[in-house]
Scaffold this motif. Structure first.
Motif, PDB file in Angstrom:
ATOM      1  N   GLY A 123      39.863  34.567  -7.371  1.00  4.25           N
ATOM      2  CA  GLY A 123      39.219  34.363  -6.077  1.00  4.25           C
ATOM      3  C   GLY A 123      39.093  32.894  -5.719  1.00  4.25           C
ATOM      4  N   VAL A 124      40.044  32.093  -6.172  1.00  2.00           N
ATOM      5  CA  VAL A 124      39.979  30.647  -5.923  1.00  2.00           C
ATOM      6  C   VAL A 124      40.811  30.316  -4.690  1.00  2.00           C
ATOM      7  CG1 VAL A 124      40.736  28.397  -6.819  1.00  2.00           C
ATOM      8  CG2 VAL A 124      39.593  30.020  -8.327  1.00  2.00           C
ATOM      9  N   ASP A 125      40.248  29.506  -3.796  1.00  2.00           N
ATOM     10  CA  ASP A 125      40.998  29.019  -2.642  1.00  2.00           C
ATOM     11  C   ASP A 125      41.764  27.783  -3.107  1.00  2.00           C
ATOM     12  OD1 ASP A 125      41.910  27.896  -0.349  1.00  2.00           O
ATOM     13  OD2 ASP A 125      40.071  28.228   0.794  1.00  2.00           O
ATOM     14  N   LEU A 126      43.096  27.887  -3.090  1.00  2.00           N
ATOM     15  CA  LEU A 126      43.911  26.784  -3.627  1.00  2.00           C
ATOM     16  C   LEU A 126      43.652  25.464  -2.919  1.00  2.00           C
ATOM     17  CD1 LEU A 126      47.370  28.427  -4.343  1.00  2.00           C
ATOM     18  CD2 LEU A 126      45.887  27.275  -5.964  1.00  2.00           C
ATOM     19  N   ALA A 127      43.249  25.575  -1.651  1.00  2.00           N
ATOM     20  CA  ALA A 127      43.013  24.339  -0.897  1.00  2.00           C
ATOM     21  C   ALA A 127      41.859  23.536  -1.503  1.00  2.00           C
ATOM     22  CB  ALA A 127      42.703  24.671   0.554  1.00  2.00           C
ATOM     23  N   ASP A 128      41.014  24.199  -2.293  1.00  2.58           N
ATOM     24  CA  ASP A 128      39.870  23.504  -2.904  1.00  2.58           C
ATOM     25  C   ASP A 128      40.225  22.862  -4.239  1.00  2.58           C
ATOM     26  OD1 ASP A 128      37.609  26.148  -1.871  1.00  2.58           O
ATOM     27  OD2 ASP A 128      38.276  24.338  -0.830  1.00  2.58           O
ATOM     28  N   VAL A 129      41.429  23.163  -4.739  1.00  5.01           N
ATOM     29  CA  VAL A 129      41.765  22.716  -6.094  1.00  5.01           C
ATOM     30  C   VAL A 129      42.612  21.451  -6.034  1.00  5.01           C
ATOM     31  CG1 VAL A 129      42.831  23.400  -8.282  1.00  5.01           C
ATOM     32  CG2 VAL A 129      41.769  25.121  -6.818  1.00  5.01           C
ATOM     33  N   LYS A 130      42.246  20.474  -6.855  1.00  7.00           N
ATOM     34  CA  LYS A 130      43.023  19.230  -6.905  1.00  7.00           C
ATOM     35  C   LYS A 130      44.164  19.429  -7.889  1.00  7.00           C
ATOM     36  CE  LYS A 130      41.978  14.297  -7.165  1.00  7.00           C
ATOM     37  NZ  LYS A 130      43.155  13.874  -7.879  1.00  7.00           N
ATOM     38  N   GLY A 131      45.379  19.254  -7.426  1.00  8.94           N
ATOM     39  CA  GLY A 131      46.540  19.466  -8.275  1.00  8.94           C
ATOM     40  C   GLY A 131      46.824  18.254  -9.148  1.00  8.94           C
ATOM     41  N   SER A 132      47.090  18.489 -10.434  1.00  7.99           N
ATOM     42  CA  SER A 132      47.367  17.356 -11.326  1.00  7.99           C
ATOM     43  C   SER A 132      48.844  17.264 -11.680  1.00  7.99           C
ATOM     44  CB  SER A 132      46.522  17.480 -12.598  1.00  7.99           C
ATOM     45  OG  SER A 132      46.939  18.635 -13.311  1.00  7.99           O
ATOM     46  N   GLY A 133      49.654  18.189 -11.140  1.00  9.61           N
ATOM     47  CA  GLY A 133      51.077  18.161 -11.464  1.00  9.61           C
ATOM     48  C   GLY A 133      51.831  17.155 -10.620  1.00  9.61           C
ATOM     49  N   ARG A 134      53.141  17.179 -10.770  1.00 11.17           N
ATOM     50  CA  ARG A 134      53.968  16.267  -9.971  1.00 11.17           C
ATOM     51  C   ARG A 134      53.811  16.607  -8.502  1.00 11.17           C
ATOM     52  NH1 ARG A 134      59.748  16.975 -11.877  1.00 11.17           N
ATOM     53  NH2 ARG A 134      60.042  15.577 -10.152  1.00 11.17           N
ATOM     54  N   HIS A 135      53.828  15.620  -7.669  1.00 12.73           N
ATOM     55  CA  HIS A 135      53.628  15.785  -6.225  1.00 12.73           C
ATOM     56  C   HIS A 135      52.310  16.528  -5.948  1.00 12.73           C
ATOM     57  CE1 HIS A 135      57.808  14.684  -6.031  1.00 12.73           C
ATOM     58  NE2 HIS A 135      58.162  15.771  -6.677  1.00 12.73           N
ATOM     59  N   SER A 136      51.323  16.284  -6.764  1.00 16.51           N
ATOM     60  CA  SER A 136      49.998  16.929  -6.634  1.00 16.51           C
ATOM     61  C   SER A 136      50.069  18.441  -6.709  1.00 16.51           C
ATOM     62  CB  SER A 136      49.322  16.546  -5.314  1.00 16.51           C
ATOM     63  OG  SER A 136      49.122  15.193  -5.261  1.00 16.51           O
ATOM     64  N   ARG A 137      51.050  18.915  -7.437  1.00 18.55           N
ATOM     65  CA  ARG A 137      51.215  20.348  -7.593  1.00 18.55           C
ATOM     66  C   ARG A 137      50.033  20.943  -8.359  1.00 18.55           C
ATOM     67  NH1 ARG A 137      55.271  23.259  -7.003  1.00 18.55           N
ATOM     68  NH2 ARG A 137      55.180  25.308  -7.926  1.00 18.55           N
ATOM     69  N   VAL A 138      49.540  22.088  -7.906  1.00 17.58           N
ATOM     70  CA  VAL A 138      48.425  22.733  -8.607  1.00 17.58           C
ATOM     71  C   VAL A 138      48.982  23.523  -9.792  1.00 17.58           C
ATOM     72  CG1 VAL A 138      46.524  24.369  -8.429  1.00 17.58           C
ATOM     73  CG2 VAL A 138      47.040  22.878  -6.497  1.00 17.58           C
ATOM     74  N   LEU A 139      48.449  23.251 -10.978  1.00 14.99           N
ATOM     75  CA  LEU A 139      48.901  23.926 -12.196  1.00 14.99           C
ATOM     76  C   LEU A 139      47.836  24.932 -12.627  1.00 14.99           C
ATOM     77  CD1 LEU A 139      50.038  20.747 -14.163  1.00 14.99           C
ATOM     78  CD2 LEU A 139      51.406  22.158 -12.633  1.00 14.99           C
ATOM     79  N   LYS A 140      48.242  25.782 -13.573  1.00 20.13           N
ATOM     80  CA  LYS A 140      47.277  26.778 -14.060  1.00 20.13           C
ATOM     81  C   LYS A 140      46.038  26.116 -14.649  1.00 20.13           C
ATOM     82  CE  LYS A 140      49.978  30.894 -14.805  1.00 20.13           C
ATOM     83  NZ  LYS A 140      50.592  31.841 -15.704  1.00 20.13           N
ATOM     84  N   GLU A 141      46.279  24.992 -15.351  1.00 17.62           N
ATOM     85  CA  GLU A 141      45.132  24.299 -15.963  1.00 17.62           C
ATOM     86  C   GLU A 141      44.158  23.820 -14.886  1.00 17.62           C
ATOM     87  OE1 GLU A 141      48.599  22.306 -17.425  1.00 17.62           O
ATOM     88  OE2 GLU A 141      48.490  24.443 -17.026  1.00 17.62           O
ATOM     89  N   ASP A 142      44.709  23.454 -13.717  1.00 13.79           N
ATOM     90  CA  ASP A 142      43.833  22.981 -12.642  1.00 13.79           C
ATOM     91  C   ASP A 142      42.918  24.106 -12.168  1.00 13.79           C
ATOM     92  OD1 ASP A 142      45.102  20.529 -12.710  1.00 13.79           O
ATOM     93  OD2 ASP A 142      46.634  21.176 -11.288  1.00 13.79           O
ATOM     94  N   ILE A 143      43.486  25.324 -12.103  1.00  7.17           N
ATOM     95  CA  ILE A 143      42.670  26.472 -11.670  1.00  7.17           C
ATOM     96  C   ILE A 143      41.572  26.713 -12.694  1.00  7.17           C
ATOM     97  CG2 ILE A 143      42.707  28.951 -11.120  1.00  7.17           C
ATOM     98  CD1 ILE A 143      44.643  27.974  -9.277  1.00  7.17           C
ATOM     99  N   GLN A 144      41.984  26.650 -13.981  1.00  7.31           N
ATOM    100  CA  GLN A 144      40.984  26.909 -15.031  1.00  7.31           C
ATOM    101  C   GLN A 144      39.857  25.875 -14.976  1.00  7.31           C
ATOM    102  OE1 GLN A 144      43.763  26.899 -18.184  1.00  7.31           O
ATOM    103  NE2 GLN A 144      44.414  29.006 -17.756  1.00  7.31           N
ATOM    104  N   ALA A 145      40.240  24.608 -14.810  1.00  7.85           N
ATOM    105  CA  ALA A 145      39.230  23.549 -14.765  1.00  7.85           C
ATOM    106  C   ALA A 145      38.321  23.749 -13.549  1.00  7.85           C
ATOM    107  CB  ALA A 145      39.921  22.191 -14.682  1.00  7.85           C
TER     108      ALA A 145
END
Ligand code: CAO
Length: 556
Positions: A274-296
């Protein structure tokens, strides 16, 4: 038997990037598990494993650029057979459709993450004898549904084999805001249904596939060579739905979830949590959101929630077993009712509400309205007091702009809106919905009345487009058709005020010499006391009352 998995035909894209490797050597995968995710500039694709086996060698790593036919990995297959084989897996995960005389392996359509319909026609190579079969099916996917978070399939209106026409309703989806029937974007015969009632879906998910005659003919004509797998071709979406392309790769600062740079596996995980991706800061290349970002993100939210609940000091309501006291029945709340409950609770807890009561003498307005209704009778238009109320409210909102506003977080600013979109609370069998009457300041009373009746009709028929429930600046909740003398409506946050209207009644009013019968309309204005002072609210309702008493003021 060692089996090679190759990059499939990726249509017009020359090269695609390996953006996620979801397996490691030694992993046992089932058929259709996704070992890697590829991304072109148009879409991300989970590449399903065409068969079960153990991963022996992985030939790619994240960030590699690969093209069609490149070796992705090698699997030790469980089945017996001879030597090495190369397989280009079908590039998307959708149910297999059996085509008479089709290829020996499954043919599947490609699905992007966005609300586009996809055309099938994937070719699969197995051993030396490559069979290529052009499918004639098109997939209809969930369209853009605005800001809705959860969407559930509540009704399937067709069955396999049905011949349906363009714009026939195929399924009913329900979000936390409304129910809507999804029309078929083209005519055809239903060949697959990918969803079932109760299933949660999101934008871009496949709903059904349709066999279309036009496509068959087109494909017969182009029989030479291989049918391009290609990233999906677009099919005309249902009227009123929006289709969005995937955000360009270098769009790290996207503000909406659809623009966020993330692969399907990550999107799936976000949906599950139930996470809104727009709220998650991506740590991957090109600010890509990774699974770890969702978990964090989830971890951080849980910690925050714990801290804020502890601080709020709201005592929990004890759970009571009511059946101890008598017979009970458990009635499931509709999704709209549940969402309304959440929204109202949120607003009630966040907004310090005050309700200002007032009255308007609408004796003349009622005479005028009734005379207008007599004139309009032939045209089928009927004006209720609500149309005049909307007009009068717009006048008051123009005069008192702080009521057509939202409070900025941190209380630094009040955002004054220069547009006048009036939300109208409508009672429907599934619960309360609030369609929005746009640009009410640009419309006359008759048009407002008409629009209002139309929106209420659409709401009750579950035909409201999703975007018609967004962007209200002020809400009116009219219980005048039902009864009551006054009530305290809850502000539809982030708006700062809502007008409740009760049933008018004829009352004796002292005119200085005697009591005269006048038609009195009760008004209840609830407002967010953080944004609006009590004196301002009293001025607002007095002004509103004057406009309603003398309809000529509406012209000013
Ligand atoms: N005083 C007296 N009569 C009124 C009136 C009022 N304030 N408002 C409406 N009426 C009359 C109408 O003129 C109509 O009369 P006729 O049948 O003689 O023509 C009758 O009541 C029914 O009106 P209506 O309710 O069908 O139409 P409307 O334009 O007033 O309202 C709508 C439309 C969609 C707002 C309404 O149908 C509705 O759903 N109301 C419920 C909203 C709600 O649940 N709010 C609570 C939310 S919690 O805050």
């Amino acid at each position: 038997m060692l089996q090679q998995v190759l990059v499939p035909d990726v249509g017009e894209a020359e090269e695609v990037e390996v953006i996620e490797v979801l397996v490691k050597v030694g992993d046992v995968v089932s058929a259709d598990d996704s070992p890697v995710v590829l991304e072109s500039d148009k879409a991300s694709m989970e590449i399903p494993s065409p068969f079960a086996g153990t991963i022996e060698v992985i030939h790619v790593k994240e960030g590699d650029q690969v093209d069609e036919g490149a070796l992705i990995l090698e699997l030790e297959m469980q089945a017996s057979g001879s030597d090495r084989k190369s397989v280009s897996p079908a590039p998307a995960k959708e149910p297999v459709n059996e085509e008479p005389g089709g290829a020996t392996s499954s043919e599947e359509g490609v699905s992007t993450e966005k609300g586009v319909s996809t055309e099938k026609g994937v070719s699969t190579e197995i051993e030396a004898s490559t069979e290529i079969e052009a499918s004639t099916e098109k997939t209809v996917t969930v369209p853009d549904v605005g800001e809705a978070e959860e969407i559930v399939v509540t009704e399937i209106l067709i069955k396999i084999g049905d011949q349906i026409q363009e714009n026939d309703s195929i399924v009913v989806l329900e979000s936390d805001k409304a129910s809507m029937e999804i029309p078929a974007p083209f005519a055809g015969v239903v060949s697959s249904i990918f969803v079932e009632e109760g299933k949660e879906v999101s934008e871009g998910d496949a709903l059904i596939s349709l066999k279309t005659k036009g496509v068959q003919e087109e494909q017969k004509e182009s029989s030479s060579g291989r049918t391009p797998t290609s990233l999906p071709e677009k099919v005309q979406p249902p009227p009123g739905t929006k289709i969005q392309e995937m955000a360009p790769r270098a769009a790290p600062k996207a503000s909406t979830e659809t623009n966020v740079h993330a692969g399907p596996a990550v999107r799936k995980q976000a949906r599950q949590y139930g996470v809104d991706l727009a709220d998650v800061k991506g740590s991957g290349r090109h600010s890509r959101v990774l699974k770890e970002d969702i978990q964090a993100f989830v971890k951080q939210q849980l910690t925050h929630k714990r801290a804020s609940t502890e601080g709020s000091g709201i005592p929990a309501v004890p759970i009571v077993d009511f059946s101890r006291f008598g017979e009970i029945e458990r009635k499931t709340m509709s999704r709209i009712k549940r969402a309304t409950a959440r929204n109202l609770h949120r607003s009630w807890l966040n907004v310090p509400h005050v309700t200002q009561f007032d009255e308007a003498d609408i004796t003349e307005l009622e005479l005028f309205r009734k005379s207008q209704n007599t004139e309009l009778a032939k045209s089928g238009i009927k004006l209720t007091p609500l149309a005049f109320l909307i007009k009068a409210c717009v006048n008051a909102l123009i005069e008192f702009p702080q009521f057509n506003a939202s409070l900025e977080a941190g209380y630094e600013n009040l955002i004054l809106k220069k547009y006048y979109n009036i939300g109208i609370a409508v009672e429907t069998p599934d619960g309360l919905v609030v369609p929005v009457l746009r640009d009410a300041d640009k419309k006359g009373v008759i048009e407002l009345g008409n629009d209002c009746a139309e929106l209420a009709g659409l709401a009750r028929g579950k035909k409201l487009p999703m975007d018609s429930m967004q962007g209200a600046t002020f809400t009116i909740s009219s219980l005048g058709g039902i009864g009551g003398t006054k009530f305290t409506p809850i502000v539809n946050t982030p708006e700062v005020a809502i007008l409740g209207v009760s049933r008018s009644r004829i009352s004796p009013v002292w005119d200085g010499k005697e009591f005269v019968p006048r038609t009195i309309l009760p008004l209840s204005l609830s407002y967010d006391h953080r944004a609006i002072d009590g004196a301002e609210a009293a001025r607002f309702t007095s002004y509103l009352s004057r406009v309603l008493t003398d309809v000529r003021r509406m012209l000013l």
